[in-house]
Design a protein around this motif. Structure first.
Motif, short mmCIF file in Angstrom:
data_model
loop_
_atom_site.label_atom_id
_atom_site.label_comp_id
_atom_site.label_asym_id
_atom_site.label_seq_id
_atom_site.Cartn_x
_atom_site.Cartn_y
_atom_site.Cartn_z
N GLY A 104 0.83 -1.19 0.00
CA GLY A 104 0.00 0.00 0.00
C GLY A 104 0.87 1.24 0.00
O GLY A 104 2.08 1.19 0.23
N TYR A 105 0.24 2.37 -0.27
CA TYR A 105 0.96 3.64 -0.31
C TYR A 105 0.21 4.67 0.52
O TYR A 105 -1.00 4.86 0.34
N THR A 106 0.94 5.33 1.44
CA THR A 106 0.37 6.38 2.27
C THR A 106 1.07 7.69 1.92
O THR A 106 2.28 7.82 2.11
N LEU A 107 0.31 8.67 1.41
CA LEU A 107 0.89 9.88 0.85
C LEU A 107 0.39 11.11 1.61
O LEU A 107 -0.81 11.30 1.77
N PRO A 108 1.28 11.97 2.11
CA PRO A 108 0.85 13.23 2.73
C PRO A 108 0.37 14.20 1.66
O PRO A 108 1.09 14.46 0.69
N VAL A 109 -0.83 14.75 1.84
CA VAL A 109 -1.42 15.56 0.76
C VAL A 109 -1.98 16.91 1.22
O VAL A 109 -2.58 17.63 0.42
N LYS A 110 -1.79 17.25 2.46
CA LYS A 110 -2.40 18.49 2.96
C LYS A 110 -1.99 19.70 2.14
O LYS A 110 -2.80 20.61 1.88
N SER A 111 -0.76 19.75 1.70
CA SER A 111 -0.24 20.93 1.00
C SER A 111 -0.83 21.13 -0.39
O SER A 111 -0.72 22.22 -0.96
#
Length: 214
Positions: free
Chosen positions: A115-122
């Motif tokens: 799986g892939y966990t990506l920070p996307v807040k920006s």
């Protein structure tokens, strides 16, 4: 859908609606089912025959030679955007895919089994529609590899003259087996979620035992 998990104060939004898919270069978008595969979507739109009937296996092989596109959109509220962190989580992509969010390339996936966990807040705007765009592809990613090596490795399951399965982190049965047909799928095969959380998050841990006195 947004829900909390037990005592966890984070919120999770399941992105399982509004998906569309298209054959690259056609701009013909059709409803897609996620989680799922491109073959399932094509069958549901009656663009493929039943692959398990008669000799229909031969009639579906063109699918793996094409690139496909998937997209969906969602809106993040002010409250959600004010959380400390936001993660876009793909539990399973099949297999090679470039993933974009609002035009930003987030990921070049190459493994079906992780799986892939990506920070996307920006890259999320408040109260405005965000677009996830995926470009899954299959055959072309491995052709360059096998041409580089210049020979076929043994792969008795692979129904193609070029044994591409040995180069791919993808379920080997996709390429054929003695009990099954060749159907090299692509797409989003496990759930996609957005996670909104505060403070810290633990993704993994390791326990090291320093003393054993009994």
């Amino acid at each position: 859908m947004v829900y909390a998990q037990g005592n966890d104060t984070s919120e999770v939004m399941l992105l399982d609606t509004g998906w569309e898919f298209s054959q690259s270069g056609t701009e013909k978008w059709m409803p897609a089912t996620v989680p799922g595969t491109v073959h399932q979507d094509l069958i549901s739109h009656e663009l493929l025959p039943n692959p398990f009937y008669g000799m229909n296996e031969k009639k579906i092989q063109w699918v793996e030679n094409e690139d496909w596109e998937y997209r969906t959109s969602f809106i993040v509220s002010e409250e959600q955007l004010n959380r400390d962190g936001i993660q876009l989580i793909f539990e399973g992509l099949d297999t090679y895919a470039d993933v974009y969010l609002n035009g930003s390339l987030l990921l070049k996936a190459d493994n079906m089994f992780v799986g892939y966990t990506l920070p996307v807040k920006s890259v999320l705007p408040e109260g405005r529609e965000s677009l996830i765009y995926l470009f899954p592809f299959t055959y072309s990613a491995n052709v360059a590899t096998i041409c580089f090596h210049g020979f076929n490795y043994p792969a008795d399951n692979d129904h193609h003259e070029k044994h591409l399965s040995v180069f791919s982190r993808k379920a080997p049965y996709s390429y054929g087996w003695d009990w099954g047909i060749r159907m090299v799928t692509s797409g989003v095969w496990r759930p996609v979620t957005l996670r909104f959380y505060d403070i810290a998050t633990i993704s993994d841990y390791h326990v090291r035992q320093l003393l054993l006195d009994r």
